[in-house]
Design a protein around this motif. Sequence first.
Motif, mmCIF file in Angstrom:
data_model
loop_
_atom_site.group_PDB
_atom_site.id
_atom_site.type_symbol
_atom_site.label_atom_id
_atom_site.label_comp_id
_atom_site.label_asym_id
_atom_site.label_seq_id
_atom_site.Cartn_x
_atom_site.Cartn_y
_atom_site.Cartn_z
ATOM 1 N N LEU A 101 0.823 -1.209 0.000
ATOM 2 C CA LEU A 101 0.000 0.000 0.000
ATOM 3 C C LEU A 101 0.855 1.257 0.000
ATOM 4 C CD1 LEU A 101 -2.837 -1.036 2.481
ATOM 5 C CD2 LEU A 101 -2.957 -0.904 -0.015
ATOM 6 N N VAL A 102 1.968 1.224 0.734
ATOM 7 C CA VAL A 102 2.867 2.391 0.772
ATOM 8 C C VAL A 102 3.457 2.639 -0.615
ATOM 9 C CG1 VAL A 102 5.061 3.254 1.677
ATOM 10 C CG2 VAL A 102 3.422 2.165 3.219
ATOM 11 N N VAL A 103 3.944 1.585 -1.258
ATOM 12 C CA VAL A 103 4.523 1.723 -2.595
ATOM 13 C C VAL A 103 3.452 2.175 -3.589
ATOM 14 C CG1 VAL A 103 5.555 0.438 -4.523
ATOM 15 C CG2 VAL A 103 6.393 0.093 -2.189
ATOM 16 N N LEU A 110 -2.853 3.683 -5.831
ATOM 17 C CA LEU A 110 -3.462 3.106 -4.635
ATOM 18 C C LEU A 110 -4.839 2.488 -4.904
ATOM 19 C CD1 LEU A 110 -3.181 2.545 -1.635
ATOM 20 C CD2 LEU A 110 -4.111 4.828 -1.178
ATOM 21 N N PRO A 111 -5.743 3.138 -5.675
ATOM 22 C CA PRO A 111 -7.044 2.488 -5.936
ATOM 23 C C PRO A 111 -6.910 1.133 -6.616
ATOM 24 C CG PRO A 111 -7.136 4.814 -6.503
ATOM 25 C CD PRO A 111 -5.701 4.507 -6.230
ATOM 26 N N LEU A 112 -5.958 1.003 -7.533
ATOM 27 C CA LEU A 112 -5.757 -0.279 -8.216
ATOM 28 C C LEU A 112 -5.177 -1.316 -7.261
ATOM 29 C CD1 LEU A 112 -4.383 1.127 -11.576
ATOM 30 C CD2 LEU A 112 -6.557 -0.079 -11.263
ATOM 31 N N ALA A 113 -4.304 -0.893 -6.363
ATOM 32 C CA ALA A 113 -3.755 -1.810 -5.366
ATOM 33 C C ALA A 113 -4.841 -2.290 -4.407
ATOM 34 C CB ALA A 113 -2.619 -1.137 -4.594
ATOM 35 N N LEU A 114 -5.707 -1.386 -3.993
ATOM 36 C CA LEU A 114 -6.815 -1.764 -3.110
ATOM 37 C C LEU A 114 -7.767 -2.726 -3.819
ATOM 38 C CD1 LEU A 114 -7.542 1.701 -1.455
ATOM 39 C CD2 LEU A 114 -6.612 -0.333 -0.313
ATOM 40 N N GLY A 143 -8.558 -9.220 -11.737
ATOM 41 C CA GLY A 143 -7.181 -9.111 -11.266
ATOM 42 C C GLY A 143 -6.228 -8.713 -12.378
ATOM 43 N N THR A 144 -6.455 -9.225 -13.582
ATOM 44 C CA THR A 144 -5.598 -8.862 -14.708
ATOM 45 C C THR A 144 -5.770 -7.404 -15.083
ATOM 46 O OG1 THR A 144 -5.776 -11.150 -15.520
ATOM 47 C CG2 THR A 144 -4.908 -9.515 -17.049
ATOM 48 N N VAL A 145 -6.990 -6.896 -14.987
ATOM 49 C CA VAL A 145 -7.216 -5.473 -15.238
ATOM 50 C C VAL A 145 -6.404 -4.633 -14.254
ATOM 51 C CG1 VAL A 145 -8.911 -3.603 -15.125
ATOM 52 C CG2 VAL A 145 -9.490 -5.728 -16.283
ATOM 53 N N THR A 146 -6.448 -4.971 -12.966
ATOM 54 C CA THR A 146 -5.691 -4.194 -11.976
ATOM 55 C C THR A 146 -4.195 -4.318 -12.217
ATOM 56 O OG1 THR A 146 -5.486 -5.947 -10.282
ATOM 57 C CG2 THR A 146 -7.512 -4.633 -10.285
ATOM 58 N N SER A 153 -0.159 2.729 -15.466
ATOM 59 C CA SER A 153 -0.282 3.988 -14.730
ATOM 60 C C SER A 153 1.050 4.442 -14.151
ATOM 61 C CB SER A 153 -1.319 3.848 -13.620
ATOM 62 O OG SER A 153 -2.605 3.574 -14.149
ATOM 63 N N ILE A 154 1.947 3.510 -13.866
ATOM 64 C CA ILE A 154 3.285 3.886 -13.388
ATOM 65 C C ILE A 154 4.014 4.689 -14.467
ATOM 66 C CG2 ILE A 154 5.557 2.964 -12.730
ATOM 67 C CD1 ILE A 154 4.035 0.635 -11.382
#
Length: 290
Positions: A101-103, A110-114, A143-146, A153-154
């Motif tokens: 979450l920090v990274v 963050l929304p994609l990680a959540l 999961g593949t979308v995220t 996005s990076i």
Amino acid sequence: MRELYLIWRFINNDIWDTVIPCMITFIAAWVYVGRPVSEFPQYFFYSAAYTLLYILTFCIANQVNSVEEDRINKPDRPLVQGLVTESETRLRLVVYNILFLVVAAFLHVLPLALAWMVVTQMLCKWGCSNHWFTKNVVCISLGTVTLLAAEWSIVGEVGAKAWWFIITISLWAGLGLPVQDMRDQTGDAIMGRKTLPLAVGDRMARVFLSAWFLIGSPFVYFCIFWSQASLGEIFGSVLLTGILIAQALWHWGIALRLWLYKTPKADDQTYHWFVYLFIVTIPMICLFPH
């Protein structure tokens, strides 16, 4: 060094499935967006860190909740081997999720990680892995979308055409991934799961999957290209038409393997045929104008 070794043991079965597709997505996005080469090493490190935590958090959650299954299907995993205890593994799950979450917050994803953490819970705690449809078509697709969207996005903003590419390739992947369950039937039966071969029987599952890879999957794959270009642009290009013919032949090879090779090891290789097609498809977005 021991921790690095344990991380490797947790994730080594997912290098082809997740780590390599992540890195290729990042590189494809870099080329597509046109970022300067001078910034590449720094952002590649960011992508690698996110990818490691992305797959590590899932693998730890999955393995700590399926030890009995792994004793049969994947006896080389660290919990089965006694390299780490269950309590130590659960502590790592908390620590690495916090780091994830920090990274993710640092990289503005963050929304994609959540969303990925919710998918992980769906698969590992909420029972969605117990049925082939919720496991593969729903959770794997989401999961593949995220996964792909975060890597993109990076690099930069995900445009409309990139979103369509990500969504269609993720749906194609999720619809085809019941093929992975052909190899794990013994362990899945112990866990009481209703994967496709356990729900309809091994022979009928091979009938359904073969039909899908002969007709349905090549069409959904075509829709990946269609999301990026018109029919005239696709069939007016020798390169794109050739790729579509090649992917159809590759799909038919997967369908044929399902009938010619029926051992768990052979089914694992058949599944990886599908994974290889997924990997080589990701950078094809760069073939289309944007």
